[in-house]
Scaffold this motif. Structure first.
Motif, PDB file in Angstrom:
ATOM      1  N   ARG A   1      39.254  28.253 -50.730  1.00  0.00           N
ATOM      2  CA  ARG A   1      38.687  29.202 -51.678  1.00  0.00           C
ATOM      3  C   ARG A   1      38.289  30.500 -50.990  1.00  0.00           C
ATOM      4  O   ARG A   1      37.617  30.493 -49.945  1.00  0.00           O
ATOM      5  N   VAL A   2      38.687  31.605 -51.598  1.00  0.00           N
ATOM      6  CA  VAL A   2      38.300  32.938 -51.148  1.00  0.00           C
ATOM      7  C   VAL A   2      37.537  33.610 -52.278  1.00  0.00           C
ATOM      8  O   VAL A   2      38.046  33.713 -53.400  1.00  0.00           O
ATOM      9  N   THR A   3      36.327  34.057 -51.981  1.00  0.00           N
ATOM     10  CA  THR A   3      35.514  34.770 -52.956  1.00  0.00           C
ATOM     11  C   THR A   3      35.135  36.123 -52.373  1.00  0.00           C
ATOM     12  O   THR A   3      34.552  36.188 -51.289  1.00  0.00           O
ATOM     13  N   VAL A   4      35.461  37.182 -53.095  1.00  0.00           N
ATOM     14  CA  VAL A   4      35.173  38.541 -52.644  1.00  0.00           C
ATOM     15  C   VAL A   4      34.147  39.144 -53.590  1.00  0.00           C
ATOM     16  O   VAL A   4      34.401  39.292 -54.789  1.00  0.00           O
ATOM     17  N   SER A   5      32.996  39.483 -53.064  1.00  0.00           N
ATOM     18  CA  SER A   5      31.922  40.039 -53.868  1.00  0.00           C
ATOM     19  C   SER A   5      32.014  41.554 -53.924  1.00  0.00           C
ATOM     20  O   SER A   5      32.455  42.201 -52.972  1.00  0.00           O
TER      21      SER A   5
ATOM     22  N   GLY B   1      36.356  31.664 -47.573  1.00  0.00           N
ATOM     23  CA  GLY B   1      34.924  31.876 -47.568  1.00  0.00           C
ATOM     24  C   GLY B   1      34.517  32.984 -48.502  1.00  0.00           C
ATOM     25  O   GLY B   1      35.309  33.462 -49.317  1.00  0.00           O
ATOM     26  N   LEU B   2      33.267  33.388 -48.383  1.00  0.00           N
ATOM     27  CA  LEU B   2      32.688  34.451 -49.189  1.00  0.00           C
ATOM     28  C   LEU B   2      32.580  35.708 -48.337  1.00  0.00           C
ATOM     29  O   LEU B   2      31.964  35.681 -47.260  1.00  0.00           O
ATOM     30  N   VAL B   3      33.172  36.795 -48.803  1.00  0.00           N
ATOM     31  CA  VAL B   3      33.134  38.061 -48.078  1.00  0.00           C
ATOM     32  C   VAL B   3      32.840  39.200 -49.044  1.00  0.00           C
ATOM     33  O   VAL B   3      33.052  39.088 -50.252  1.00  0.00           O
ATOM     34  N   GLN B   4      32.362  40.306 -48.492  1.00  0.00           N
ATOM     35  CA  GLN B   4      32.155  41.507 -49.281  1.00  0.00           C
ATOM     36  C   GLN B   4      33.459  42.255 -49.472  1.00  0.00           C
ATOM     37  O   GLN B   4      34.376  42.151 -48.654  1.00  0.00           O
TER      38      GLN B   4
END
Length: 124
Positions: free
Chosen positions: A119-123, A10-13
């Motif tokens: 998918r891993v997205t780090v913002s 997922g999308l995480v900070q």
């Protein structure tokens, strides 16, 4: 034949956490050495972590994730896990689980079975 299905991406900070799971089906899950790899856009697939077939077995980590990621397996549930803490933008990638190496290894070509990735997205 072994089938592997990843989930939990997922999308995480930056600084956040995710727990990836890899559900396996097929013969004798507990007999396989397993690993996590990742592939960032435009880059080669790279080793993340590996674990031996033994319950509570030996583990190995890429230097970039040591102290932040933990690989584990639950043979009774036929599931591999990757707990990811203190995530950084450079951790952004598709993460793949793999199984079937003759021994615990950081070489992708030695693993016979692969999942489709999560998918891993780090913002930042």
């Amino acid at each position: 034949q072994v089938q592997l299905v990843e989930s939990g991406g997922g999308l995480v900070q930056a600084g956040g956490s995710l727990r990836l799971s890899c559900a396996a089906s097929g013969r004798a899950f507990s007999d396989y050495n397993m690993a996590w790899f990742r592939q960032a856009p435009g880059k080669e697939r790279e080793f993340v972590a590996a674990i031996s077939w033994r319950s509570g077995g030996n583990t190995a980590y890429a230097d970039s994730v040591k102290g932040r990621f933990t690989i584990s397996r639950d043979n009774a549930k036929n599931t591999l896990y990757l707990q990811m803490n203190s995530l950084k933008p450079e951790d952004t990638a598709v993460y793949y689980c793999a199984a079937g190496a003759a021994s615990m290894s950081a070489y992708a070509r030695l693993y016979a079975y692969w999942g489709q990735g999560t998918r891993v997205t780090v913002s930042s």
